[in-house]
Design a protein around this motif. Structure first.
Motif, mmCIF file in Angstrom:
data_model
loop_
_atom_site.group_PDB
_atom_site.id
_atom_site.type_symbol
_atom_site.label_atom_id
_atom_site.label_comp_id
_atom_site.label_asym_id
_atom_site.label_seq_id
_atom_site.Cartn_x
_atom_site.Cartn_y
_atom_site.Cartn_z
ATOM 1 N N GLN A 191 28.450 -49.442 -40.998
ATOM 2 C CA GLN A 191 29.660 -48.611 -41.002
ATOM 3 C C GLN A 191 30.054 -48.197 -39.591
ATOM 4 O O GLN A 191 31.217 -47.935 -39.319
ATOM 5 C CB GLN A 191 29.463 -47.379 -41.882
ATOM 6 C CG GLN A 191 28.398 -46.420 -41.428
ATOM 7 C CD GLN A 191 28.943 -45.262 -40.607
ATOM 8 O OE1 GLN A 191 30.102 -44.898 -40.753
ATOM 9 N NE2 GLN A 191 28.112 -44.696 -39.743
ATOM 10 N N TYR A 192 29.064 -48.169 -38.654
ATOM 11 C CA TYR A 192 29.380 -47.826 -37.269
ATOM 12 C C TYR A 192 30.355 -48.820 -36.652
ATOM 13 O O TYR A 192 31.159 -48.457 -35.785
ATOM 14 C CB TYR A 192 28.096 -47.787 -36.427
ATOM 15 C CG TYR A 192 27.296 -46.527 -36.568
ATOM 16 C CD1 TYR A 192 27.731 -45.334 -35.999
ATOM 17 C CD2 TYR A 192 26.084 -46.521 -37.250
ATOM 18 C CE1 TYR A 192 26.982 -44.169 -36.117
ATOM 19 C CE2 TYR A 192 25.319 -45.373 -37.370
ATOM 20 C CZ TYR A 192 25.782 -44.199 -36.807
ATOM 21 O OH TYR A 192 25.028 -43.042 -36.934
ATOM 22 N N ILE A 193 30.272 -50.084 -37.063
ATOM 23 C CA ILE A 193 31.138 -51.117 -36.486
ATOM 24 C C ILE A 193 32.597 -50.797 -36.782
ATOM 25 O O ILE A 193 33.455 -50.826 -35.894
ATOM 26 C CB ILE A 193 30.754 -52.509 -37.026
ATOM 27 C CG1 ILE A 193 29.306 -52.841 -36.639
ATOM 28 C CG2 ILE A 193 31.713 -53.572 -36.517
ATOM 29 C CD1 ILE A 193 28.781 -54.136 -37.237
ATOM 30 N N LEU A 194 32.882 -50.479 -38.049
ATOM 31 C CA LEU A 194 34.257 -50.134 -38.426
ATOM 32 C C LEU A 194 34.642 -48.756 -37.924
ATOM 33 O O LEU A 194 35.804 -48.517 -37.574
ATOM 34 C CB LEU A 194 34.411 -50.195 -39.947
ATOM 35 C CG LEU A 194 34.753 -51.547 -40.582
ATOM 36 C CD1 LEU A 194 36.085 -52.055 -40.070
ATOM 37 C CD2 LEU A 194 33.667 -52.577 -40.359
ATOM 38 N N LEU A 195 33.665 -47.844 -37.847
ATOM 39 C CA LEU A 195 33.954 -46.485 -37.384
ATOM 40 C C LEU A 195 34.474 -46.499 -35.953
ATOM 41 O O LEU A 195 35.478 -45.846 -35.640
ATOM 42 C CB LEU A 195 32.690 -45.630 -37.489
ATOM 43 C CG LEU A 195 32.794 -44.205 -36.948
ATOM 44 C CD1 LEU A 195 33.820 -43.403 -37.743
ATOM 45 C CD2 LEU A 195 31.430 -43.517 -36.980
ATOM 46 N N GLU A 196 33.793 -47.228 -35.067
ATOM 47 C CA GLU A 196 34.236 -47.284 -33.671
ATOM 48 C C GLU A 196 35.566 -48.028 -33.545
ATOM 49 O O GLU A 196 36.367 -47.727 -32.653
ATOM 50 C CB GLU A 196 33.168 -47.973 -32.805
ATOM 51 C CG GLU A 196 31.779 -47.367 -32.878
ATOM 52 C CD GLU A 196 31.748 -45.904 -32.463
ATOM 53 O OE1 GLU A 196 32.659 -45.457 -31.738
ATOM 54 O OE2 GLU A 196 30.805 -45.198 -32.859
ATOM 55 N N ALA A 197 35.817 -48.975 -34.445
ATOM 56 C CA ALA A 197 37.058 -49.753 -34.376
ATOM 57 C C ALA A 197 38.269 -48.965 -34.851
ATOM 58 O O ALA A 197 39.404 -49.288 -34.477
ATOM 59 C CB ALA A 197 36.912 -51.034 -35.199
ATOM 60 N N LEU A 198 38.050 -47.944 -35.672
ATOM 61 C CA LEU A 198 39.173 -47.226 -36.272
ATOM 62 C C LEU A 198 40.017 -46.475 -35.242
ATOM 63 O O LEU A 198 41.220 -46.295 -35.448
ATOM 64 C CB LEU A 198 38.667 -46.245 -37.332
ATOM 65 C CG LEU A 198 38.524 -46.819 -38.749
ATOM 66 C CD1 LEU A 198 37.825 -45.827 -39.668
ATOM 67 C CD2 LEU A 198 39.882 -47.195 -39.311
ATOM 68 N N THR A 199 39.421 -46.037 -34.139
ATOM 69 C CA THR A 199 40.204 -45.301 -33.140
ATOM 70 C C THR A 199 41.341 -46.155 -32.576
ATOM 71 O O THR A 199 42.491 -45.711 -32.556
ATOM 72 C CB THR A 199 39.293 -44.770 -32.018
ATOM 73 O OG1 THR A 199 38.278 -43.940 -32.600
ATOM 74 C CG2 THR A 199 40.088 -43.961 -31.019
ATOM 75 N N PRO A 200 41.091 -47.387 -32.114
ATOM 76 C CA PRO A 200 42.233 -48.215 -31.705
ATOM 77 C C PRO A 200 43.074 -48.713 -32.868
ATOM 78 O O PRO A 200 44.284 -48.911 -32.712
ATOM 79 C CB PRO A 200 41.579 -49.383 -30.950
ATOM 80 C CG PRO A 200 40.186 -49.449 -31.454
ATOM 81 C CD PRO A 200 39.809 -48.037 -31.766
ATOM 82 N N VAL A 201 42.465 -48.905 -34.032
ATOM 83 C CA VAL A 201 43.220 -49.421 -35.185
ATOM 84 C C VAL A 201 44.326 -48.450 -35.592
ATOM 85 O O VAL A 201 45.443 -48.874 -35.925
ATOM 86 C CB VAL A 201 42.274 -49.695 -36.378
ATOM 87 C CG1 VAL A 201 43.052 -49.818 -37.685
ATOM 88 C CG2 VAL A 201 41.493 -50.980 -36.133
#
Length: 326
Positions: free
Chosen positions: A241-251
């Motif tokens: 879930q960390y992978i998507l969590l860090e990606a959500l800020t630019p997303v």
């Protein structure tokens, strides 16, 4: 159950994905700057607000990525001999850099939700009836998101993000963010679809609002899918879930800018086509095109041509008598 991905591996993948997505966000932000400079004279107040919010989202994503780069160096170089290795260092929740980066993520999500509510409110002609459930969700998301960040500062080195104390608040924040995105996107999509359905019977050309509906759904799909996956991974207790969590800020920033830019370009193209059409001399008149906005991006509605026919009857005998008198 499959083995967990070690945190040191997860962090490398997550920062790589965030950096790639940040590149897309940077390109969209530069495109937004160019478009706003080119169309500055024709911009409304709403468009300027959207441009300012887009710059703020880019700034948040920039600081978030910078902090993750700092953590990358700290975990793999400076503290490589930390007891338990990089995985143990990354699992420390109370460090200032971890608290700050997650606070930035929560702020980005809350800001994105707030602007989505604003867009829906504008599109619904500032109807306050749609605001109540959306604002309640926004308040709930704000409380849960910042409570998580505050709780991080009280956690000890042995704490885990899946601990019961944190799990209820984090799950609530993820769920509220996803529901908020679905509701605001659904409200805007329904408004565009219903307007298109109503105006179709009066349209005299092939201009349609359906491209705006497609833009909205396509652009929002990335964020909705990412939020759903991160919620599912966290609920199942997966480190991935960390992978998507860090990606959500630019997303979040990508979704916002993609909608704003695509609608602005579509509206500009439609407006130029309308200006370039040759004028025809007809009886009657044509109403001016009205404009609706999705959070500041103009959406030209269709012009409605009204033809007025006047029948004039002439009395032949009256004309003959008039000629005799002359």
């Amino acid at each position: 159950m499959a083995a967990q991905m070690p945190l040191d591996q997860v962090f490398i993948v997550s920062i790589w994905m965030e950096a790639v997505l940040y590149g897309f966000l940077l390109a969209l932000t530069l495109a937004s700057v160019y478009i706003n400079l080119a169309l500055h004279r024709h911009q409304s107040t709403h468009s300027r607000i959207m441009f300012g919010v887009g710059v703020v989202m880019w700034a948040i994503a920039t600081v978030h990525l910078s902090l993750n780069c700092y953590r990358l160096i700290q975990g793999y170089v400076i503290h490589r001999d930390y007891p338990g290795g990089p995985s143990a260092w990354f699992s420390v929740l109370s460090s200032w850099d971890h608290v700050t980066k997650d606070t930035l993520y929560a702020t980005q999500e809350i800001l994105g939700d707030a602007i989505a509510i604003y867009r829906a409110w504008i599109l619904w002609n500032q109807d306050c009836r749609i605001l109540f459930p959306l604002v309640v969700l926004l308040i709930g998301g704000t409380i849960s998101g910042y409570t998580v960040c505050g709780t991080f500062t009280e956690e000890h080195g042995t704490s885990n993000i899946f601990d019961h104390k944190l799990k209820s608040w984090i799950s609530a924040f993820y769920a509220i963010s996803f529901v908020q995105s679905v509701l605001t996107t659904g409200l805007m999509a329904y408004r565009i679809w219903s307007t298109e359905r109503f105006s179709a019977k009066y349209r005299l050309d092939n201009r349609s609002l359906l491209p705006y509906l497609r833009i909205l759904i396509e652009s929002a799909a990335l964020q909705l899918i990412a939020e759903l996956i991160v919620l599912a991974l966290y609920a199942s207790g997966r480190n991935a879930q960390y992978i998507l969590l860090e990606a959500l800020t630019p997303v979040v920033g990508i979704t916002f800018n993609a909608i704003t830019i695509r609608i602005a370009l579509r509206s500009s193209e439609t407006f130029m086509n309308m200006k370039g059409e040759p004028r025809q001399h007809t009886s009657g008149y044509t109403t001016r095109p009205m404009r609706q906005t999705i959070g500041g991006s103009a959406m030209p509605a269709q012009a409605i041509t009204i033809n007025i026919d006047q029948d004039i009857e002439t009395d032949a005998r009256s004309d003959a008598e008039e000629l005799d008198r002359k």
